[in-house]
Design a protein around this motif. Structure first.
Motif, mmCIF file in Angstrom:
data_model
loop_
_atom_site.group_PDB
_atom_site.id
_atom_site.type_symbol
_atom_site.label_atom_id
_atom_site.label_comp_id
_atom_site.label_asym_id
_atom_site.label_seq_id
_atom_site.Cartn_x
_atom_site.Cartn_y
_atom_site.Cartn_z
ATOM 1 N N LEU A 57 0.658 -1.015 -0.040
ATOM 2 C CA LEU A 57 -0.159 0.188 0.101
ATOM 3 C C LEU A 57 0.853 1.292 0.015
ATOM 4 O O LEU A 57 0.378 2.205 -0.574
ATOM 5 N N ILE A 58 1.967 1.009 0.702
ATOM 6 C CA ILE A 58 2.914 2.358 0.645
ATOM 7 C C ILE A 58 3.294 2.458 -0.780
ATOM 8 O O ILE A 58 3.323 3.818 -1.119
ATOM 9 N N GLY A 59 3.448 1.669 -1.739
ATOM 10 C CA GLY A 59 3.605 1.891 -3.043
ATOM 11 C C GLY A 59 2.625 2.712 -3.649
ATOM 12 O O GLY A 59 2.933 3.654 -4.783
ATOM 13 N N ARG B 181 1.444 5.509 -2.313
ATOM 14 C CA ARG B 181 1.804 6.938 -1.973
ATOM 15 C C ARG B 181 1.832 7.982 -3.149
ATOM 16 O O ARG B 181 1.146 8.896 -2.789
ATOM 17 N N GLN C 74 2.941 1.273 -7.574
ATOM 18 C CA GLN C 74 3.019 2.561 -8.022
ATOM 19 C C GLN C 74 2.431 2.698 -9.473
ATOM 20 O O GLN C 74 2.464 3.950 -9.906
#
Lengths: 379, 259
Positions: free
Chosen positions: B99-101, B103, B154
């Motif tokens: 999930l950080i991808g 961002r 991303q």
């Protein structure tokens, strides 16, 4: 990628739904934890307000607080024109004055300090990506102590009068963080630079405090030691309003940076490739956390351990996502500090121990127990 | 169509030149492997393309736009980077790491779309069963897949990979390379991969550049680049190159001048 037959696709969809449900549950658990911390604060605050020489029951406490809020709103104009003291005398019974004038400021200071210190600790740990970091890692506590010592022993400070200790502690705390800010701008804001600079500053300020104490009068030195223990005993509504302004300004800004802090957690290069301005994030969050810490400890003295222990306890329960971790550790920290203060006031009553001592006495065994019991790595 | 163009790039760390006159061109759905000895400048080249480092000379064009003129956040939507090894990372579930991808695409709250994207990526890499596990509990090979998933969520057009197979067992090496190859084809991504294993490079890459002390020594398809002469010159290793189904297969024999 292999072609998937229709049967397999179905299990694929099922799998997805399953993960989604699990993730929802995980998020639910985080929210539940945050709500439980809130309730815990509410309960401890109620119990804490009953303690003291004037007997008041828990039920009375809540109704007095509720009635008081209504009366303050109804008479806001009167308070503005006549001051809070006059208002107490005119409208409040003795019981209400005991709660509103004496006990509530201490409780609210405990809540604010707990929230602020725990969130500053969470932020620092994320910024320097190190589990040992706390609000005090980068030398802020020793700088504040030096400022306070300067005021107490030499009477020297940036202002004169009753606020001299507070202003000195605040200014020196910020000074130390600006030195680190400057150094990390000059080199680059890597965790190593920041930690090493912080430790160096800590030694410098401790040595300077040491010199003052060495030559100081015994009484003044004793006062310095008392200041450093950290206590909620100096609470008042004026101080609380200043403290809450700083907290209300900084904490939402830190929370806005949650995603960037999460990204720092997977490494600087990865964070950069995700579009995060790594150095700026690090510096902004560090300055905000310092401001919160300075804004608290200049009023309370250096209350230790909350900023280290609360983030870790919360991380063990709800994981490392800063979007939830920051509010959770703040509220849990408030409950911890308030609990510690309640114990500090009862354990050898009527003597009130400094809360800073109790946080360590209670916190360390609890913390060690959790570390031992936890089987998996959580950091 | 040319997706990425690196033109006359020069980069030096405090006057020590690392890259000299490097030119690269890459189209979408193309996989380029960068090989060369340690210190040849492979990682530096990748970092320049992701603007983690800024070259002193030359320019890098993405869809014919200079990357210096693209904001960090916008670049993050176009270029994904998977650095070599990770510093120990904080505890997080695999789901949260992927999930950080997202961002670059989200502000504060993650939306339903982000969740779907994460699930899709997890499925693509076949790591759904780990979704709720802590990333620190996984093996090196599984972690590498998670990081690839992180970069893929991303939704980049260009994927940069620094030694994606180092520290992996042979099964995971092949799995990871197969996954990358498939993604490059299916998502029409352009991939650049720095890699030490010449045989993996030969087997999977469409194009290879061989670097030596900051310069491109040789560039082209695997057969023309991975020759015994080039390997001897660049690595100082005598080798035998065989043909395996149209791809070169390298057997290193001995270091030159080493008795």
């Amino acid at each position: 990628m292999k072609m998937t037959s229709s049967a397999e696709t179905k299990t694929g969809l099922e799998k997805r739904a399953e993960i989604k449900a699990q993730y929802k549950k995980f998020v639910g658990r985080k929210i539940l934890f945050i709500l439980s911390s809130l309730i815990l604060i509410f309960i401890i605050a109620g119990v804490s307000a009953t303690l003291g020489s004037y007997p008041i029951t828990v039920i009375e406490v809540y109704s007095i607080i509720w009635q008081g809020i209504l009366e303050i709103f109804q008479n806001a104009v009167f308070i503005m024109s006549h001051g809070i003291k006059k208002f107490y005398q005119t409208y409040f019974t003795t019981k209400e004055i005991v709660i509103w004038g004496l006990r509530l400021p201490r409780i609210i200071m405990g809540i604010l300090a707990g929230i602020g210190l725990a969130i500053a600790g969470t932020t620092m740990q994320g910024v320097v990506r190190n589990p040992l970091a706390s609000p005090y890692t980068l030398g802020i506590a020793s700088a504040a102590s030096f400022g306070a010592t300067l005021a107490i022993i030499l009477g020297a400070g940036f202002v004169t009068g009753k606020y001299i200790i507070i202003v000195n502690a605040f200014v020196f705390a910020l000074l130390s963080s600006f030195i680190i800010y400057g150094l990390s701008r000059y080199k680059s804001a890597t965790p190593e630079t920041m930690i090493l600079a912080g430790i160096a500053l800590m030694y410098l300020f401790s040595a300077m405090t040491g010199i003052l104490q060495y030559f100081g009068e015994a009484e003044a030195v004793k006062e310095v030691v008392f200041w450093m223990f950290g206590s909620l005993g100096r609470a008042s509504w004026d101080k609380l309003s200043l403290m809450s302004i700083i907290i209300a300004f900084c904490i939402p800004l830190i929370m806005l940076k949650s995603w960037d802090l999460n990204a720092l957690g997977v490494g600087d290069e990865r964070a950069k490739s995700l579009g995060v301005n790594v150095e700026q994030t690090r510096i902004v969050c560090f300055v905000l956390a310092s401001l919160v810490t300075a804004g608290i400890i200049c009023f309370t003295g250096t209350i230790g351990f909350i900023g280290l222990v609360s983030p870790h306890m919360c991380r063990m329960v709800i994981g490392g996502d800063n979007r939830y971790l920051i509010p959770a550790s703040g509220l849990f920290g408030a409950a911890l500090l308030l609990g510690a203060d309640t114990i500090a006031r009862t354990i050898i009553a009527p003597v009130i121990l400094p809360v800073g001592l109790i946080t360590s006495f209670m916190g360390v065994p609890l913390f060690l127990y959790l570390i031992m019991r936890k089987r998996k790595e959580y950091w | 169509m040319v997706k990425l163009k690196v033109k006359d790039v020069e980069f030096s760390y405090a006057s020590v030149p690392i890259l000299k006159n490097v030119c690269v061109e890459l189209a979408e759905s193309e996989m380029l492997s960068v090989v060369g000895p340690n210190g040849a400048g492979k990682s530096t080249l990748l970092r320049c393309i992701d603007r983690i480092l800024s070259p002193q000379k030359g320019c890098i064009l993405l869809d014919e736009r200079d990357i210096k003129k693209i904001s960090r956040m916008e670049l993050a939507k176009k270029v994904g980077y998977i650095p070599q090894s990770t510093t120990s990372i904080f505890s997080a579930t695999v789901f949260d790491v992927v999930l950080i991808g997202r961002r670059p695409h989200i502000s504060w709250r993650s939306s339903e779309e982000d969740t779907e994207k994460v699930l899709e990526t997890l499925q693509m890499l076949n790591i759904e069963e780990f979704a709720m596990r802590d990333i620190n509990e996984l093996s090196g090979g599984q972690q590498q897949k998670v990081f690839i998933a992180c970069a893929l969520s991303q939704e980049p057009d260009v994927l940069l990979l620094d030694e994606p197979t180092s520290n992996l067992d042979i099964r995971h090496q092949l799995e990871v390379m197969d996954i990358i190859k498939t993604i490059v084809r299916e998502k029409r991504i352009a991939a650049i991969m720095a890699i030490h294993d010449l045989n993996l490079a030969a087997r999977y890459a469409d194009k290879i550049i061989m670097m030596n002390s900051g310069k491109i020594f040789s560039a082209g398809d695997p057969v023309s680049v991975l020759t015994p002469e080039n390997i001897k010159h660049v690595y100082g290793v005598e080798s035998e190159v065989m043909d395996k189904r149209g791809r070169p297969h390298i057997i290193p024999i001995r270091p030159v001048g080493f008795v």
